[in-house]
Design an enzyme around this catalytic site. Structure first.
Site, mmCIF file in Angstrom:
data_model
loop_
_atom_site.group_PDB
_atom_site.id
_atom_site.type_symbol
_atom_site.label_atom_id
_atom_site.label_comp_id
_atom_site.label_asym_id
_atom_site.label_seq_id
_atom_site.Cartn_x
_atom_site.Cartn_y
_atom_site.Cartn_z
ATOM 1 N N TYR A 233 3.654 10.353 -10.716
ATOM 2 C CA TYR A 233 2.691 9.469 -10.059
ATOM 3 C C TYR A 233 2.022 8.515 -11.051
ATOM 4 O O TYR A 233 1.999 7.299 -10.836
ATOM 5 C CB TYR A 233 1.630 10.296 -9.336
ATOM 6 C CG TYR A 233 0.671 9.454 -8.525
ATOM 7 C CD1 TYR A 233 1.051 8.955 -7.285
ATOM 8 C CD2 TYR A 233 -0.608 9.156 -8.999
ATOM 9 C CE1 TYR A 233 0.178 8.168 -6.538
ATOM 10 C CE2 TYR A 233 -1.472 8.378 -8.257
ATOM 11 C CZ TYR A 233 -1.087 7.889 -7.027
ATOM 12 O OH TYR A 233 -1.950 7.101 -6.291
ATOM 13 N N ILE B 157 -2.060 12.109 0.591
ATOM 14 C CA ILE B 157 -1.380 12.185 -0.696
ATOM 15 C C ILE B 157 -2.016 13.223 -1.622
ATOM 16 O O ILE B 157 -1.344 13.787 -2.477
ATOM 17 C CB ILE B 157 -1.347 10.787 -1.368
ATOM 18 C CG1 ILE B 157 -0.165 10.676 -2.334
ATOM 19 C CG2 ILE B 157 -2.644 10.466 -2.076
ATOM 20 C CD1 ILE B 157 0.087 9.257 -2.827
ATOM 21 N N ASN C 254 0.813 -1.224 0.000
ATOM 22 C CA ASN C 254 0.000 0.000 0.000
ATOM 23 C C ASN C 254 0.844 1.271 0.000
ATOM 24 O O ASN C 254 0.412 2.303 -0.518
ATOM 25 C CB ASN C 254 -0.919 -0.009 1.225
ATOM 26 C CG ASN C 254 -1.527 1.351 1.491
ATOM 27 O OD1 ASN C 254 -2.441 1.794 0.802
ATOM 28 N ND2 ASN C 254 -0.997 2.059 2.488
#
Length: 243
Positions: free
Chosen positions: A166, A203, A88
């Protein structure tokens, strides 16, 4: 060797990771709360323990091979195997949220160290323990933003999110997921990528519309797959997503 199933969740001291650990604990598993720092991981495990969940803190920095090896040795000594691994831990450095041509190389490297190389490091270290389980599950927490199909479709809601570091790290993670699923196809281990959806977490500065409970709810089903469940897929819960 423990009779209860053992689940390790990386980055489990907060957000989706914490809620995933909670949900797996409620399924009767012993949950190992992986976190870089004891001052964050121990209180998180304590909260779960107070809820009646068998939770233990495990110091684990996915970017530090020595830390990962030490964690694997501890799990082996304590439990002898691992039934579920949820990769995760993930980051999106704020300085990477700019136009692709302006992303600092250092931010790109840092993103890949956690989101891609960290997953490989952890998976390789724990794979011997996963092989000892009857039917282990590996879940890599990915994102819709890793879907090249969705990112390249002008009609997709995700098309405008042009985040070089990302997005590409999650596309790479999907490739990593498929590679392990193919390697382990003749074993009882199932390997899948989970999309928790746009969830309010640190995030994204809590901008996501979903709660962490909703996000984790899309991850946990892949950790609980039955024997005839899929492997080598990309899912929101059990609904497939395009690569």
């Amino acid at each position: 060797m423990s009779e209860k199933r053992i689940a390790l969740v990386t980055g489990a001291n907060k957000g989706i990771g914490f809620e995933t650990a909670r949900m797996l604990g409620r399924e009767g598993m012993t949950v190992l709360v992986g976190a870089r720092a004891a001052e964050r991981g121990e209180p998180a495990a304590g909260v779960l323990a107070d809820e009646g969940i068998d939770a233990r803190f495990v110091q684990l920095d996915v970017t530090d091979e020595e830390s990962v090896r030490a964690a694997a040795k501890w799990v082996e000594a304590e439990f002898g195997r691992l039934d579920v691994l949820v990769n995760n831990a993930g980051i999106m450095p704020p300085e990477s949220s700019v136009s692709p041509s302006e992303v600092p190389i250092a931010a790109l490297r840092a993103t890949y160290e956690t989101n891609v190389f960290g997953v490989v490091t952890v998976t390789n270290a724990f794979l011997p323990l996963l092989r000892r389980a009857d039917a282990a599950r590996i879940v890599n927490v990915s994102s819709e933003l890793g879907s090249l199909t969705l990112l390249s479709d002008p009609e997709s809601a995700f098309y405008p999110f042009n985040l070089l570091a990302y997005n590409s790290s999650k596309s790479a993670l999907n490739g990593v997921t498929l590679a392990y699923a193919k390697e382990l196809a003749d074993t009882g281990i199932k390997v899948n990528a989970a999309n928790p959806g746009y969830t309010a977490t640190d995030i994204n500065m809590h901008s996501g519309p979903q709660t962490v409970e909703e996000g984790a709810g899309y991850v946990v089903p892949l950790a609980l797959l039955p024997e005839d469940g899929p492997s080598g897929g990309f899912f929101t819960g059990t609904e497939p997503l395009p690569w």
